[in-house]
Design an enzyme around this catalytic site. Structure first.
Site, PDB file in Angstrom:
ATOM      1  N   ASP A 142       2.113  -6.653  -0.008  1.00  0.00           N
ATOM      2  CA  ASP A 142       1.162  -5.561  -0.239  1.00  0.00           C
ATOM      3  C   ASP A 142       1.182  -4.548   0.900  1.00  0.00           C
ATOM      4  O   ASP A 142       1.057  -3.352   0.686  1.00  0.00           O
ATOM      5  CB  ASP A 142      -0.253  -6.121  -0.414  1.00  0.00           C
ATOM      6  CG  ASP A 142      -0.374  -6.881  -1.732  1.00  0.00           C
ATOM      7  OD1 ASP A 142       0.477  -6.640  -2.621  1.00  0.00           O
ATOM      8  OD2 ASP A 142      -1.283  -7.717  -1.855  1.00  0.00           O
ATOM      9  N   CYS A 143       1.342  -5.036   2.121  1.00  0.00           N
ATOM     10  CA  CYS A 143       1.342  -4.114   3.268  1.00  0.00           C
ATOM     11  C   CYS A 143       2.742  -3.592   3.591  1.00  0.00           C
ATOM     12  O   CYS A 143       2.882  -2.558   4.232  1.00  0.00           O
ATOM     13  CB  CYS A 143       0.681  -4.755   4.477  1.00  0.00           C
ATOM     14  SG  CYS A 143       1.180  -6.448   4.789  1.00  0.00           S
ATOM     15  N   TYR A 144       3.775  -4.297   3.175  1.00  0.00           N
ATOM     16  CA  TYR A 144       5.163  -3.866   3.409  1.00  0.00           C
ATOM     17  C   TYR A 144       5.920  -3.901   2.080  1.00  0.00           C
ATOM     18  O   TYR A 144       6.663  -4.835   1.794  1.00  0.00           O
ATOM     19  CB  TYR A 144       5.852  -4.786   4.428  1.00  0.00           C
ATOM     20  CG  TYR A 144       5.238  -4.759   5.801  1.00  0.00           C
ATOM     21  CD1 TYR A 144       5.447  -3.653   6.633  1.00  0.00           C
ATOM     22  CD2 TYR A 144       4.485  -5.818   6.288  1.00  0.00           C
ATOM     23  CE1 TYR A 144       4.895  -3.613   7.910  1.00  0.00           C
ATOM     24  CE2 TYR A 144       3.934  -5.784   7.558  1.00  0.00           C
ATOM     25  CZ  TYR A 144       4.137  -4.673   8.370  1.00  0.00           C
ATOM     26  OH  TYR A 144       3.603  -4.634   9.606  1.00  0.00           O
TER      27      TYR A 144
END
Lengths: 402, 138
Positions: A142-144
């Site tokens: 989700d963040c990368y």
């Protein structure tokens, strides 16, 4: 009360460097000075002895941080010019080992393999400012979210490019022969059958830890010359073994000590670091290192005056014993004989050739001398010692010669 | 008197002619064969050291050229790039003629004596930094 008649501190030496009053000589020049003046007078007059070495040091690599891309990636696998780097260190950090080989390299399928390009070459190319093709793969989070990126980078595009070598500047090293009836291709070079040649890999009297055999001045935090830039000793090298057998000068007769070092690749020059293809063996990196030894007392004057004939090295068979881990040797020789070109094993006279560049070791010791003389390089006091030898007692070794 | 090491390449159609024998009998030259090979397509490669009077030598070389033999002087084909070479010494044990050697034991500089080279090519393979080149040599 000190055991020594001469007592100097690193701070005093740095003050002299600042005032351009320090006397700096290389480890070759120190031999003559001690020979003429004796250790006490030499310790009074000389402040720093510079050392140098330039040879293949496999346990080397580079830690890079290539910065966040848009969208971001958590790189799990990374390739630089098709050579795999270790990607499982945070999102955009990777460590490329000097010995990593290129994807699809034929290795030793046709023996001896050529190993044309690998990690050592990537490191050299980065340092010389060449463009490197970077490919990274991630699994997406989700963040990368990104799963694959591809880009050309140079060392200046990198947030950090740090040379981080777990084992360099081995104190001493083996002399290699081959007793079998076949030519072998090793990290000690080509060894011909029936002991037809011998190779060795140390700068001898110029090599850093030969000049501080008990690690009394070189320790964690020592500032050094690393491949043209400023680097630091960060720890003892892997396999560091201070308790190896030593001669009456205190110098170990084989490997013994080693240094883990670190430095900023952006300061380095390809003149002092080179990717290496070792026929039949693999890829590696030749690293140039210079260590300044502060002459704090007459004992350090004594240690830095060591000469090639006072440094012994064991001869090992890389044809039969070494690959089988058989504990056996073919006697001792010394660096005077090795450098002159012949050693004797039993009744056989064997020609010797180096693998470590004495020529460049002198250049490095001279370059370091110049930088200190010009006030561009200052000494540091180690914050902790490397693991020390049980053999050491103050003035125990000089006493044999007084 | 002149003496040079030469790589001779013979085209297929000429590989059955007795060139070296002619060099010796008609041009008074002596030769020492260092390597002789015939490749799958029947072209030949001969590495010899050719010696004799300057005039004879010149005429012998002309004779070879007129007959379609390509000539390469070894001393003109081997080079060390001293920007790459760092005098490590890996090349030294494989050189069969000591063309590569350390003469000065103080500096420990690796030097090349081109006139001793027989173009075997071992050093090219061994050099860890690819500093040695032997042009047009496969």
């Amino acid at each position: 009360m000190s055991e020594f008649k001469v007592n100097k501190t690193i701070e005093e030496i740095n003050e002299k460097i600042k005032n351009r009053e320090a006397v700096i000589v290389n480890a070759e020049e120190m031999i003559d000075i001690v020979n003429k003046k004796g250790i006490i007078e030499a310790a009074k007059s000389v402040d720093v002895v510079t050392t140098g070495t330039f040879g293949i040091m496999c346990s080397s690599g580079a830690l890079i941080n290539f910065g966040h891309t848009k969208p971001k990636i958590k790189a799990a696998k990374v390739w630089l010019n098709d050579v795999e780097a270790y990607g499982a260190v945070a999102a955009v950090d990777a460590y490329i080992g000097a010995s990593a080989v290129k994807r699809n390299d034929p290795l030793n399928a046709v023996h001896p393999g050529r190993f044309e390009y690998g990690g050592g070459h990537v490191i050299e190319d980065l340092i010389s400012g060449k463009k490197i093709h970077l490919v990274a793969q991630g699994y997406g989070t989700d963040c990368y979210p990104s799963k694959e990126i591809e880009m050309d980078i140079t060392v200046n595009d990198l947030k950090e490019a740090t040379l981080l070598n777990p084992r360099n500047a081995y104190q001493n090293y083996s002399v290699a022969i081959n007793t079998t009836d076949k030519t072998i291709y090793t990290y000690m070079g080509v060894l011909k059958p029936h002991m037809a040649n011998a190779t060795y890999s140390s700068a001898g009297q110029l090599s850093p830890l030969m000049n501080d055999p008990f690690y009394l001045t070189v320790g964690i935090g020592s500032r050094i010359f690393l491949a043209g830039g400023e680097g630091y000793v960060i720890y003892h090298g892997t396999q560091h073994n201070p308790n190896e057998e030593r001669n009456k000068r205190g110098v170990p007769k084989t490997g013994a000590g080693a240094l883990a070092v670190i430095g900023d690749m952006k300061q380095m020059s390809e003149k002092y670091i080179k990717g290496a293809s070792i026929l039949g063996y693999g890829v590696s990196l030749s690293v140039g290192i210079g260590v300044p030894i502060p002459i704090l007392n007459e004992e350090m004057a004594f240690f830095t005056s060591v000469k090639d004939e006072e440094i012994d090295a064991y001869i090992f068979d890389y044809g039969y014993d070494y690959p089988r881990k058989i504990d056996n040797n073919y006697g001792l020789t010394n660096y005077k004989q090795l450098r002159e070109g012949f050693i004797t094993v039993g009744a056989k006279k064997i020609p010797t050739t180096p693998l470590s560049s004495y020529f460049m070791a002198v250049k490095i010791a001279e370059e370091l001398k110049k930088r200190i003389s010009e006030g561009k390089f200052y000494l540091t006091k180690p914050s902790a010692s490397l693991p020390l030898s049980k053999d050491y007692k103050p003035m125990k070794y000089p006493k044999n010669y007084l | 008197m002149i003496s040079k090491k030469i790589i001779l390449r013979f085209p297929k159609e000429n590989s059955n002619k007795p060139f070296t024998s002619t060099l010796s009998r008609q041009y008074n030259l002596t030769f020492n064969i260092m390597s002789a090979e015939i490749f799958p397509r029947q072209e030949g490669r001969l590495i010899i050291e050719l010696s004799g009077d300057d005039r004879d030598f010149e005429q012998g070389i002309d004779y070879l050229k007129e007959n379609g033999v390509s000539i390469q002087f070894i001393e003109e084909s081997i080079t060390i790039d001293y920007n790459k070479c760092y005098h490590c010494g890996f090349c030294l044990p494989v050189c069969p003629t000591n063309a590569l050697l350390i003469e000065d034991r103080n500096t420990m500089k690796v030097e090349l004596h081109k006139e001793e080279c027989i173009a075997c090519g071992y050093c090219v393979k061994v050099c860890p930094v690819k500093a040695i080149e032997l042009s047009e040599f496969a």
